[in-house]
Design a protein around this motif. Structure first.
Motif, PDB file in Angstrom:
ATOM      1  N   PRO A 200       0.821  -1.216   0.000  1.00 53.19           N
ATOM      2  CA  PRO A 200       0.000   0.000   0.000  1.00 53.19           C
ATOM      3  C   PRO A 200       0.851   1.260   0.000  1.00 53.19           C
ATOM      4  O   PRO A 200       1.985   1.258   0.464  1.00 53.19           O
ATOM      5  CB  PRO A 200      -0.823  -0.115   1.280  1.00 53.19           C
ATOM      6  CG  PRO A 200      -0.011  -0.998   2.174  1.00 53.19           C
ATOM      7  CD  PRO A 200       0.730  -1.941   1.279  1.00 53.19           C
ATOM      8  N   ARG A 212      -6.589   1.367  -1.741  1.00 50.00           N
ATOM      9  CA  ARG A 212      -6.267   0.039  -2.259  1.00 50.00           C
ATOM     10  C   ARG A 212      -6.003   0.154  -3.760  1.00 50.00           C
ATOM     11  O   ARG A 212      -6.717   0.830  -4.469  1.00 50.00           O
ATOM     12  CB  ARG A 212      -7.399  -0.944  -2.024  1.00 50.00           C
ATOM     13  CG  ARG A 212      -7.732  -1.421  -0.613  1.00 50.00           C
ATOM     14  CD  ARG A 212      -6.857  -1.077   0.518  1.00 50.00           C
ATOM     15  NE  ARG A 212      -7.281  -1.748   1.754  1.00 50.00           N
ATOM     16  CZ  ARG A 212      -7.289  -1.196   2.930  1.00 50.00           C
ATOM     17  NH1 ARG A 212      -6.897   0.045   3.086  1.00 50.00           N
ATOM     18  NH2 ARG A 212      -7.669  -1.878   3.993  1.00 50.00           N
ATOM     19  N   THR A 216      -4.968  -5.109  -7.549  1.00 54.78           N
ATOM     20  CA  THR A 216      -5.441  -6.252  -6.766  1.00 54.78           C
ATOM     21  C   THR A 216      -6.508  -7.021  -7.520  1.00 54.78           C
ATOM     22  O   THR A 216      -6.453  -8.260  -7.614  1.00 54.78           O
ATOM     23  CB  THR A 216      -6.000  -5.780  -5.410  1.00 54.78           C
ATOM     24  OG1 THR A 216      -4.956  -5.160  -4.663  1.00 54.78           O
ATOM     25  CG2 THR A 216      -6.563  -6.957  -4.617  1.00 54.78           C
ATOM     26  N   ASN A 234      -1.660  -6.165  -0.368  1.00 56.27           N
ATOM     27  CA  ASN A 234      -2.169  -4.794  -0.313  1.00 56.27           C
ATOM     28  C   ASN A 234      -3.232  -4.647   0.768  1.00 56.27           C
ATOM     29  O   ASN A 234      -3.226  -3.683   1.536  1.00 56.27           O
ATOM     30  CB  ASN A 234      -2.742  -4.417  -1.681  1.00 56.27           C
ATOM     31  CG  ASN A 234      -2.997  -2.939  -1.836  1.00 56.27           C
ATOM     32  OD1 ASN A 234      -4.136  -2.490  -1.840  1.00 56.27           O
ATOM     33  ND2 ASN A 234      -1.941  -2.168  -1.976  1.00 56.27           N
ATOM     34  N   GLU A 235      -4.103  -5.610   0.863  1.00 57.67           N
ATOM     35  CA  GLU A 235      -5.186  -5.552   1.840  1.00 57.67           C
ATOM     36  C   GLU A 235      -4.695  -5.867   3.250  1.00 57.67           C
ATOM     37  O   GLU A 235      -5.087  -5.203   4.217  1.00 57.67           O
ATOM     38  CB  GLU A 235      -6.300  -6.527   1.455  1.00 57.67           C
ATOM     39  CG  GLU A 235      -7.502  -6.509   2.390  1.00 57.67           C
ATOM     40  CD  GLU A 235      -8.218  -5.166   2.420  1.00 57.67           C
ATOM     41  OE1 GLU A 235      -8.868  -4.861   3.443  1.00 57.67           O
ATOM     42  OE2 GLU A 235      -8.131  -4.404   1.427  1.00 57.67           O
TER      43      GLU A 235
END
Length: 562
Positions: A200, A212, A216, A234-235
């Motif tokens: 991120p 975000r 993804t 990323n999450e």
């Protein structure tokens, strides 16, 4: 049924570009100037030769990425930035698998594939693993300058371009198209590809959450279509940053909004490992069997519901040998003389010789942080070891200030150890001495970090000033109110954190009780800093006195009078 699923999936997540007519490419949202690839030849001296880490017939885990995985041309942290690929090996058993960070700053999925991928592809053996986490740089023009943009989306579209500066002709694919190329190449070599979303950025959406990246969804679609594992780094990291708040999030990055500090790199490496371990994809089971250290380090506590824990952090004045009645004692060892253990549990997490900086760097603070529950308390006392040379052994001093500040230092060997310094210099020359550089912060910054971390967990931080030393002038014991005392007060005022002035409470007692060094010697042992059992108990009583004077919420867990 699988075909129907993929059709529905593509309708939901497809961002394919039906026709590419704008050759200006995608806007560069990173707003940074990459350190590489200013010289790929130079950078290649820092990156390992593909496959060179292999031990016997053990597999290799290759990491494919950009500057968020390996920062700078040399990747040695000289600019205060670190990529998470440096820390990835900590989560894998080196007797079973080796980790090679093949990432290079400034690379996009397109330029990495065209310029760096081939020797990695050739080094892949059956049973190897390849994590592909790249895409931050898939922007800018298609046919000029860095010429690194891929076509947004996952379609089969292509664009034929001629690079303006060189006249080189090239076919540009979509982001998803390059991912398929990596996957097919890895499989052709008998390896196992893993798609992983990007790290991120330090950017927030209109809801106050970390942004975000759209990559993804593209990676999820390609992973589903190709049947390869997908890990949403990323999450996972984004959720952590969402809980940190802006001040803490900021120091997870350095110099800009995309490249991480050591804190951010370590967080992303852990997030990657946690994502792999938590995956239910059976294809990852062999890799998971070679992993380690994924579980967070914590104190083994048998908690009783409704009963808090007070963690005590500090140095040898808090925790020492604590055995021989005539030996050296820290006040944390006798904390049970002031705290009622029927109401609160005590964990003396202090360690001799530690400063704020080394307590943090050695992972001791992380263990306390991970162990905290809402309602707990943390006493924070440092200062005796936070002085001296910042960049020389024992590498423990902080910048002497209560204000937020930091600087990148190159760690030096001791003057008498010239051979060791020559080795360090040679490693630096070869770009392999990652860890020879460190961003060192101020004493006040480290205290603020500890305070913020404790509050983040719903616990209560309490600053405690350092114990006085048995040094006297004109019938008064030494005070450090113009240095550490001042910095403690500045941090307490800025953060609103409770402050127990142990330093002056004990000093007042010794001034009145002793009046000179010789009479105060019974409160110390071995030297002018470390306390005897009597001195340790005296400091513990000073803690209790300070808590009561503050009307601290911790007071109700003290023994004796309220």
């Amino acid at each position: 049924m699988r075909t129907a699923f993929l059709f529905i999936f593509s309708l939901i997540f497809s961002h394919a570009v039906a026709q590419v007519t704008d050759r200006s490419g995608v806007k560069d949202v990173n707003q940074v100037v990459d350190n590489t690839p200013d010289s790929i030849a130079k950078a290649m001296t820092a990156r390992p030769i593909p496959g060179s880490s292999r031990k016997g017939n053990n597999p290799v885990l290759f990491l494919v990425g950009n500057s968020t995985m390996r920062t700078g041309t040399m990747g040695n942290g000289s600019n205060g930035q670190w990529g998470w690929g440096y820390y990835a090996h900590e989560y894998f058993d080196p007797t079973k698998i080796t980790v090679e960070n093949q990432a290079l700053g400034g690379m996009s999925s397109r330029t990495f594939y065209n310029k760096l991928w081939e020797p990695i592809r050739q080094a892949i053996r059956p049973g190897d693993w390849v994590i592909i986490s790249i895409g931050h740089n898939d922007n800018g023009p298609y046919d000029s300058g860095r010429a690194r943009a891929s076509i947004p989306g996952v379609s089969d579209d292509t664009l034929n371009v001629t690079i303006k500066e060189t006249g080189e002709q090239e076919t540009v694919y979509t982001y998803g198209g390059y991912m398929r190329k990596y996957i097919n190449d890895v499989r052709a070599q008998g390896g196992h590809p893993i798609l992983m979303s990007l790290t991120p950025r330090n950017a927030y959406d209109d809801k106050g959450k970390i942004v975000r990246k759209p990559h993804t969804q593209w990676l999820m679609q390609v992973a589903a279509e190709e049947g390869v594992p997908f890990i949403d780094l990323n999450e996972i990291s984004g959720q952590k940053l969402d809980t940190y708040g802006k001040w803490k999030t900021d120091y997870h990055f350095f110099l800009d909004k995309i490249h991480t500090s050591r804190f951010g790199a370590m967080m992303n490496a852990r997030s990657a490992a946690e994502g792999l371990m938590a995956s239910h994809n059976p294809a990852l089971n062999p890799l998971k069997a070679m992993m380690r250290n994924v579980q967070l380090p914590v104190y083994d506590l048998q908690r009783t519901e409704g009963k808090p824990v007070v963690f005590i952090t500090g140095d040898s004045t808090v925790k020492n040998s604590d055995k021989d009645p005539d030996g050296m004692w820290g006040w944390g060892a006798v904390a049970n003389t002031i705290f009622d253990e029927a109401k609160i549990d005590i964990v003396n997490a202090a360690m001799a010789g530690r400063s704020c900086r080394t307590y943090l760097n050695e992972g001791r603070w992380e263990k306390v942080y991970n162990s905290l529950h809402p309602g707990d308390f943390v006493l924070i006392q440092f200062g005796h070891n936070d002085i001296g040379a910042i960049d020389k052994p024992k590498y423990r001093a902080a910048i002497p200030s209560g204000k937020d500040t930091c600087h990148v230092y190159r760690m030096q060997a001791a003057k008498e150890d010239k051979s060791k310094q020559n080795i360090i210099d040679q490693k630096l020359k070869n770009g392999a001495a990652v860890g020879s550089y460190e961003v060192v912060y101020s004493f006040g910054w480290y205290l603020k970090k500890f305070i913020q971390d404790v509050r983040e967990k719903g616990a209560t931080p309490i600053l405690v000033s350092l114990t006085p030393r048995n040094e006297w002038t004109d019938g008064k014991i030494e005070r450090r109110n113009d240095t550490y005392g001042k910095w403690y007060r500045e941090v307490a005022e800025e953060t609103g954190c409770e402050f127990v002035d142990l330093h002056n409470i004990t000093a007042d007692f010794l001034d009145k009780k002793c009046g000179k060094k010789e009479k105060a010697m019974k409160y110390f042992n071995h030297d002018h800093t470390h306390t005897s059992l009597l001195g340790a108990k005296t400091n513990a009583q000073s803690i209790a006195k300070g808590l009561r004077e503050n009307k601290s919420p911790l007071t109700k867990y003290l023994k004796g009078k309220k």
